[in-house]
Design a protein around this motif. Structure first.
Motif, PDB file in Angstrom:
ATOM      1  N   PRO A 105       0.805  -1.225   0.000  1.00 55.90           N
ATOM      2  CA  PRO A 105       0.000   0.000   0.000  1.00 55.90           C
ATOM      3  C   PRO A 105       0.836   1.271   0.000  1.00 55.90           C
ATOM      4  O   PRO A 105       0.424   2.289  -0.563  1.00 55.90           O
ATOM      5  CB  PRO A 105      -0.845  -0.124   1.282  1.00 55.90           C
ATOM      6  N   ARG A 106       2.023   1.235   0.617  1.00 51.75           N
ATOM      7  CA  ARG A 106       2.867   2.429   0.620  1.00 51.75           C
ATOM      8  C   ARG A 106       3.330   2.752  -0.795  1.00 51.75           C
ATOM      9  O   ARG A 106       3.354   3.924  -1.197  1.00 51.75           O
ATOM     10  CB  ARG A 106       4.070   2.235   1.542  1.00 51.75           C
ATOM     11  N   LEU A 107       3.676   1.728  -1.552  1.00 48.99           N
ATOM     12  CA  LEU A 107       4.060   1.944  -2.942  1.00 48.99           C
ATOM     13  C   LEU A 107       2.879   2.467  -3.743  1.00 48.99           C
ATOM     14  O   LEU A 107       3.018   3.380  -4.560  1.00 48.99           O
ATOM     15  CB  LEU A 107       4.590   0.648  -3.544  1.00 48.99           C
ATOM     16  N   ASP A 108       1.700   1.890  -3.511  1.00 47.47           N
ATOM     17  CA  ASP A 108       0.516   2.339  -4.240  1.00 47.47           C
ATOM     18  C   ASP A 108       0.249   3.820  -3.974  1.00 47.47           C
ATOM     19  O   ASP A 108      -0.018   4.586  -4.913  1.00 47.47           O
ATOM     20  CB  ASP A 108      -0.698   1.495  -3.825  1.00 47.47           C
ATOM     21  N   GLN A 109       0.335   4.230  -2.721  1.00 45.20           N
ATOM     22  CA  GLN A 109       0.099   5.636  -2.397  1.00 45.20           C
ATOM     23  C   GLN A 109       1.196   6.537  -2.952  1.00 45.20           C
ATOM     24  O   GLN A 109       0.920   7.664  -3.389  1.00 45.20           O
ATOM     25  CB  GLN A 109      -0.023   5.808  -0.879  1.00 45.20           C
ATOM     26  N   ALA A 110       2.435   6.052  -2.961  1.00 46.98           N
ATOM     27  CA  ALA A 110       3.531   6.855  -3.508  1.00 46.98           C
ATOM     28  C   ALA A 110       3.333   7.097  -5.000  1.00 46.98           C
ATOM     29  O   ALA A 110       3.597   8.198  -5.505  1.00 46.98           O
ATOM     30  CB  ALA A 110       4.867   6.162  -3.257  1.00 46.98           C
ATOM     31  N   VAL A 111       2.867   6.078  -5.712  1.00 48.80           N
ATOM     32  CA  VAL A 111       2.609   6.252  -7.147  1.00 48.80           C
ATOM     33  C   VAL A 111       1.445   7.222  -7.354  1.00 48.80           C
ATOM     34  O   VAL A 111       1.466   8.051  -8.273  1.00 48.80           O
ATOM     35  CB  VAL A 111       2.346   4.887  -7.817  1.00 48.80           C
ATOM     36  N   ARG A 112       0.438   7.151  -6.499  1.00 39.03           N
ATOM     37  CA  ARG A 112      -0.685   8.088  -6.619  1.00 39.03           C
ATOM     38  C   ARG A 112      -0.244   9.518  -6.331  1.00 39.03           C
ATOM     39  O   ARG A 112      -0.704  10.470  -6.993  1.00 39.03           O
ATOM     40  CB  ARG A 112      -1.819   7.657  -5.690  1.00 39.03           C
ATOM     41  N   ASP A 113       0.650   9.694  -5.365  1.00 37.34           N
ATOM     42  CA  ASP A 113       1.206  11.028  -5.130  1.00 37.34           C
ATOM     43  C   ASP A 113       1.998  11.510  -6.342  1.00 37.34           C
ATOM     44  O   ASP A 113       1.916  12.687  -6.730  1.00 37.34           O
ATOM     45  CB  ASP A 113       2.111  11.004  -3.900  1.00 37.34           C
ATOM     46  N   TRP A 114       2.769  10.620  -6.923  1.00 39.54           N
ATOM     47  CA  TRP A 114       3.537  10.941  -8.136  1.00 39.54           C
ATOM     48  C   TRP A 114       2.588  11.365  -9.252  1.00 39.54           C
ATOM     49  O   TRP A 114       2.875  12.301 -10.017  1.00 39.54           O
ATOM     50  CB  TRP A 114       4.340   9.702  -8.499  1.00 39.54           C
ATOM     51  N   ALA A 115       1.441  10.701  -9.354  1.00 36.48           N
ATOM     52  CA  ALA A 115       0.480  10.999 -10.422  1.00 36.48           C
ATOM     53  C   ALA A 115      -0.046  12.430 -10.348  1.00 36.48           C
ATOM     54  O   ALA A 115      -0.474  12.988 -11.371  1.00 36.48           O
ATOM     55  CB  ALA A 115      -0.680  10.010 -10.363  1.00 36.48           C
ATOM     56  N   ARG A 116      -0.007  13.044  -9.164  1.00 35.25           N
ATOM     57  CA  ARG A 116      -0.456  14.429  -9.036  1.00 35.25           C
ATOM     58  C   ARG A 116       0.504  15.392  -9.722  1.00 35.25           C
ATOM     59  O   ARG A 116       0.141  16.538 -10.007  1.00 35.25           O
ATOM     60  CB  ARG A 116      -0.599  14.796  -7.560  1.00 35.25           C
ATOM     61  N   ARG A 117       1.716  14.930 -10.000  1.00 36.65           N
ATOM     62  CA  ARG A 117       2.734  15.780 -10.617  1.00 36.65           C
ATOM     63  C   ARG A 117       2.971  15.449 -12.087  1.00 36.65           C
ATOM     64  O   ARG A 117       3.702  16.157 -12.765  1.00 36.65           O
ATOM     65  CB  ARG A 117       4.063  15.618  -9.876  1.00 36.65           C
ATOM     66  N   SER A 118       2.375  14.350 -12.559  1.00 39.26           N
ATOM     67  CA  SER A 118       2.670  13.877 -13.914  1.00 39.26           C
ATOM     68  C   SER A 118       1.414  13.358 -14.585  1.00 39.26           C
ATOM     69  O   SER A 118       0.802  12.404 -14.100  1.00 39.26           O
ATOM     70  CB  SER A 118       3.722  12.758 -13.848  1.00 39.26           C
ATOM     71  N   GLU A 119       1.051  13.955 -15.694  1.00 41.72           N
ATOM     72  CA  GLU A 119      -0.138  13.497 -16.412  1.00 41.72           C
ATOM     73  C   GLU A 119       0.023  12.083 -16.970  1.00 41.72           C
ATOM     74  O   GLU A 119      -0.912  11.280 -16.887  1.00 41.72           O
ATOM     75  CB  GLU A 119      -0.490  14.474 -17.539  1.00 41.72           C
ATOM     76  N   PRO A 120       1.192  11.713 -17.523  1.00 44.16           N
ATOM     77  CA  PRO A 120       1.336  10.325 -17.979  1.00 44.16           C
ATOM     78  C   PRO A 120       1.183   9.312 -16.841  1.00 44.16           C
ATOM     79  O   PRO A 120       0.598   8.244 -17.028  1.00 44.16           O
ATOM     80  CB  PRO A 120       2.746  10.286 -18.581  1.00 44.16           C
ATOM     81  N   VAL A 121       1.712   9.632 -15.655  1.00 44.15           N
ATOM     82  CA  VAL A 121       1.565   8.724 -14.522  1.00 44.15           C
ATOM     83  C   VAL A 121       0.112   8.704 -14.065  1.00 44.15           C
ATOM     84  O   VAL A 121      -0.435   7.649 -13.701  1.00 44.15           O
ATOM     85  CB  VAL A 121       2.509   9.121 -13.371  1.00 44.15           C
ATOM     86  N   ARG A 122      -0.522   9.850 -14.095  1.00 39.84           N
ATOM     87  CA  ARG A 122      -1.947   9.891 -13.750  1.00 39.84           C
ATOM     88  C   ARG A 122      -2.749   8.987 -14.679  1.00 39.84           C
ATOM     89  O   ARG A 122      -3.649   8.254 -14.237  1.00 39.84           O
ATOM     90  CB  ARG A 122      -2.463  11.328 -13.836  1.00 39.84           C
ATOM     91  N   ALA A 123      -2.427   9.019 -15.966  1.00 39.72           N
ATOM     92  CA  ALA A 123      -3.112   8.149 -16.925  1.00 39.72           C
ATOM     93  C   ALA A 123      -2.837   6.677 -16.622  1.00 39.72           C
ATOM     94  O   ALA A 123      -3.731   5.821 -16.724  1.00 39.72           O
ATOM     95  CB  ALA A 123      -2.682   8.493 -18.347  1.00 39.72           C
ATOM     96  N   ALA A 124      -1.593   6.373 -16.224  1.00 40.18           N
ATOM     97  CA  ALA A 124      -1.243   4.991 -15.883  1.00 40.18           C
ATOM     98  C   ALA A 124      -2.014   4.522 -14.660  1.00 40.18           C
ATOM     99  O   ALA A 124      -2.492   3.376 -14.610  1.00 40.18           O
ATOM    100  CB  ALA A 124       0.268   4.880 -15.632  1.00 40.18           C
ATOM    101  N   VAL A 125      -2.160   5.383 -13.658  1.00 37.43           N
ATOM    102  CA  VAL A 125      -2.914   5.018 -12.455  1.00 37.43           C
ATOM    103  C   VAL A 125      -4.382   4.798 -12.798  1.00 37.43           C
ATOM    104  O   VAL A 125      -5.001   3.827 -12.336  1.00 37.43           O
ATOM    105  CB  VAL A 125      -2.745   6.101 -11.372  1.00 37.43           C
ATOM    106  N   ARG A 126      -4.944   5.675 -13.622  1.00 40.32           N
ATOM    107  CA  ARG A 126      -6.341   5.484 -14.027  1.00 40.32           C
ATOM    108  C   ARG A 126      -6.517   4.150 -14.734  1.00 40.32           C
ATOM    109  O   ARG A 126      -7.497   3.424 -14.512  1.00 40.32           O
ATOM    110  CB  ARG A 126      -6.787   6.630 -14.947  1.00 40.32           C
TER     111      ARG A 126
END
Length: 212
Positions: A105-126
């Motif tokens: 879960p810590r990794l999952d939340q870290a990636v979600r935090d990263w997604a707030r700074r990066s549109e490509p990562v946000r798309a990957a999380v979605r």
């Protein structure tokens, strides 16, 4: 005097070693802390070792997303695929989510935090959220729920768990307390009662692992 045995050289680092180190930094300190120089200090090697495996920091970040996807989505899909009944499928998900050696879960939340700074990562999380919901919905459909109800129930169970981790509720709720809600959670997520024998076996399994 006996000859001194020469010290063995440390084995060379692999791309997986670099990725593992970067995942640890990401989970602990966020994406801005994942820097090549900081990783070389952490690993005790030169920058040349990094560039042997990755052409750039961007390539390492791509590897981080791939590792997150394989670990946290892959373990959920695998658990669902191996469950023959709805009761066992739902509990297989619960078992994944309470075992942080499997779902991180810590990794999952870290990636979600990263997604707030990066549109490509946000798309990957979605995309990964959608894939996880689809996998859960498919289980409901296999066990007689119509597609719309299956989709909504899948959303409810999945986003409830993601919120549980995001709000750090595990810090305020003991495992015995959480297990005491098992039947109520199952009824909420499925609309029916769980098989008592399957529930008892699940509780025994979690307690046998020490609630890991």
């Amino acid at each position: 005097m006996p000859a001194r045995t020469p010290a063995r050289a440390a084995p060379p680092l692999s791309a997986d070693d670099w990725t593992a180190a970067a995942l640890a930094v990401l989970s602990d300190s966020g994406i801005e802390a994942v820097q090549i120089t900081a990783l070389t200090r952490r690993l005790g090697v030169t920058r040349g070792s990094f560039y042997w495996h990755f052409p750039s920091r961007a390539a390492l970040l791509d590897a981080l997303l791939g590792a997150w996807r394989a670990r946290n989505t892959g373990v959920m899909v695998g658990a669902l695929d191996g469950a023959p009944t709805l009761d066992e499928a739902i509990l297989a998900l619960f078992a994944v989510w309470v075992d942080h050696r499997r779902f991180d879960p810590r990794l999952d939340q870290a990636v979600r935090d990263w997604a707030r700074r990066s549109e490509p990562v946000r798309a990957a999380v979605r995309a990964e959220d959608a894939a996880r919901v689809r996998a859960i919905a498919a289980v409901y459909e296999r066990h007689g729920y119509d597609p719309t109800e299956a989709f909504i129930r899948a959303r409810v169970i999945y986003f409830t768990q993601i919120s549980y981790h995001a709000l750090h509720m595990e810090e305020d709720e003991t495992m015995p307390e959480r297990l005491s809600y098992l039947e109520a959670y199952f009824r909420s997520f499925t609309g029916r009662d769980i098989d008592p024998g399957i529930a008892a076996a699940y509780r025994a399994g979690v307690q046998g692992r020490g609630g890991a």
